[in-house]
Design an enzyme around this catalytic site. Sequence first.
Site, PDB file in Angstrom:
ATOM      1  N   ALA A  96       0.811  -1.224   0.000  1.00  0.00           N
ATOM      2  CA  ALA A  96       0.000   0.000   0.000  1.00  0.00           C
ATOM      3  C   ALA A  96       0.843   1.273   0.000  1.00  0.00           C
ATOM      4  CB  ALA A  96      -0.950   0.001   1.205  1.00  0.00           C
ATOM      5  N   ASP A  97       2.169   1.135   0.036  1.00  0.00           N
ATOM      6  CA  ASP A  97       3.033   2.325   0.059  1.00  0.00           C
ATOM      7  C   ASP A  97       4.231   2.107  -0.866  1.00  0.00           C
ATOM      8  OD1 ASP A  97       3.821   4.855   0.845  1.00  0.00           O
ATOM      9  OD2 ASP A  97       4.880   4.151   2.644  1.00  0.00           O
ATOM     10  N   PRO A  98       3.956   1.949  -2.188  1.00  0.00           N
ATOM     11  CA  PRO A  98       5.025   1.572  -3.122  1.00  0.00           C
ATOM     12  C   PRO A  98       5.846   2.738  -3.656  1.00  0.00           C
ATOM     13  CG  PRO A  98       2.950   1.659  -4.304  1.00  0.00           C
ATOM     14  CD  PRO A  98       2.633   2.008  -2.862  1.00  0.00           C
ATOM     15  N   HIS A  99       6.370   3.573  -2.744  1.00  0.00           N
ATOM     16  CA  HIS A  99       7.207   4.695  -3.195  1.00  0.00           C
ATOM     17  C   HIS A  99       8.616   4.178  -3.506  1.00  0.00           C
ATOM     18  CE1 HIS A  99       9.439   4.971   0.608  1.00  0.00           C
ATOM     19  NE2 HIS A  99       8.274   4.875   1.245  1.00  0.00           N
ATOM     20  N   ASN A 102      10.905   2.085  -1.208  1.00  0.00           N
ATOM     21  CA  ASN A 102      10.493   0.732  -0.830  1.00  0.00           C
ATOM     22  C   ASN A 102      10.673  -0.279  -1.965  1.00  0.00           C
ATOM     23  OD1 ASN A 102       9.767   1.479   1.748  1.00  0.00           O
ATOM     24  ND2 ASN A 102       7.622   1.833   1.241  1.00  0.00           N
TER      25      ASN A 102
END
Length: 255
Positions: A96-99, A102
């Site tokens: 949910a946080d594929p910046h 990461n």
Amino acid sequence: FLDEMWATAQKEMDFIAEANYIREFTKMHSDVAYVEFPKVEYQLTTPYVLVMEYIDGIQIDDLSALAAKGYDINDIGLKLAENYIKQILDHGMFHADPHPGNIYIREGKIVWLDLGMIGRISERDKALLKKMVLSIVRRDIESLKEAFITLDTLQGDIDHPKLYEDIENFLSRYGDLDLANIQLGHIMEDVKEVLDYHYITLPRGVSMLIRGIVTIEGVLAFCSPHVNFVQVVASHVSGKMMKDFDIRREGFNWL
């Protein structure tokens, strides 16, 4: 959305939960040769400490370092998009946080880091999302209207003529655009505006999904601008066309 974020934040602060997420992701992607997840030292992990292997790789937005190693960044971008779609539409469990911080590249493989914040969507909502994507790509007003009504989260009587008109206006904004110029994250934000107006609530988990898609499209725009997420999604979905969809049933039939 705030309820989802609060529930996710509580889980993210429990490192046993993150270790279990990593185990689940690793198992689900065991058949994907180009994806890896950090190996966890489970005997040393507690709710307050997560011990993993060190990932000695290159952050995905370090384009000069990737080029120096001979990587094809467009190939990486395509595989990244394909794997993220697989997470969403095949497994219903996604990062949910594929910046960029990461996502690392190590020895020819994509390594997903920081799996404390994950999203989930149900089997029913996965099928519904596929139907919505196909309807938007085909600019099929009736099919998209049916998908919206099927959300089963109506909070009053629906104004069918007005909903049809709003969907028509929504699709017309993308009518002259090629798929390569459309961003799915922005489309989903526009969909949410239409649904909000008609008091139709998105299923739990979809708010996190919109956030994740907007983020991954930003990564692709910077790293692999020739890779279009909508095109990859449409290609993935088109292989699993729906048939005999009955809005009164819980499930879906597929060709």
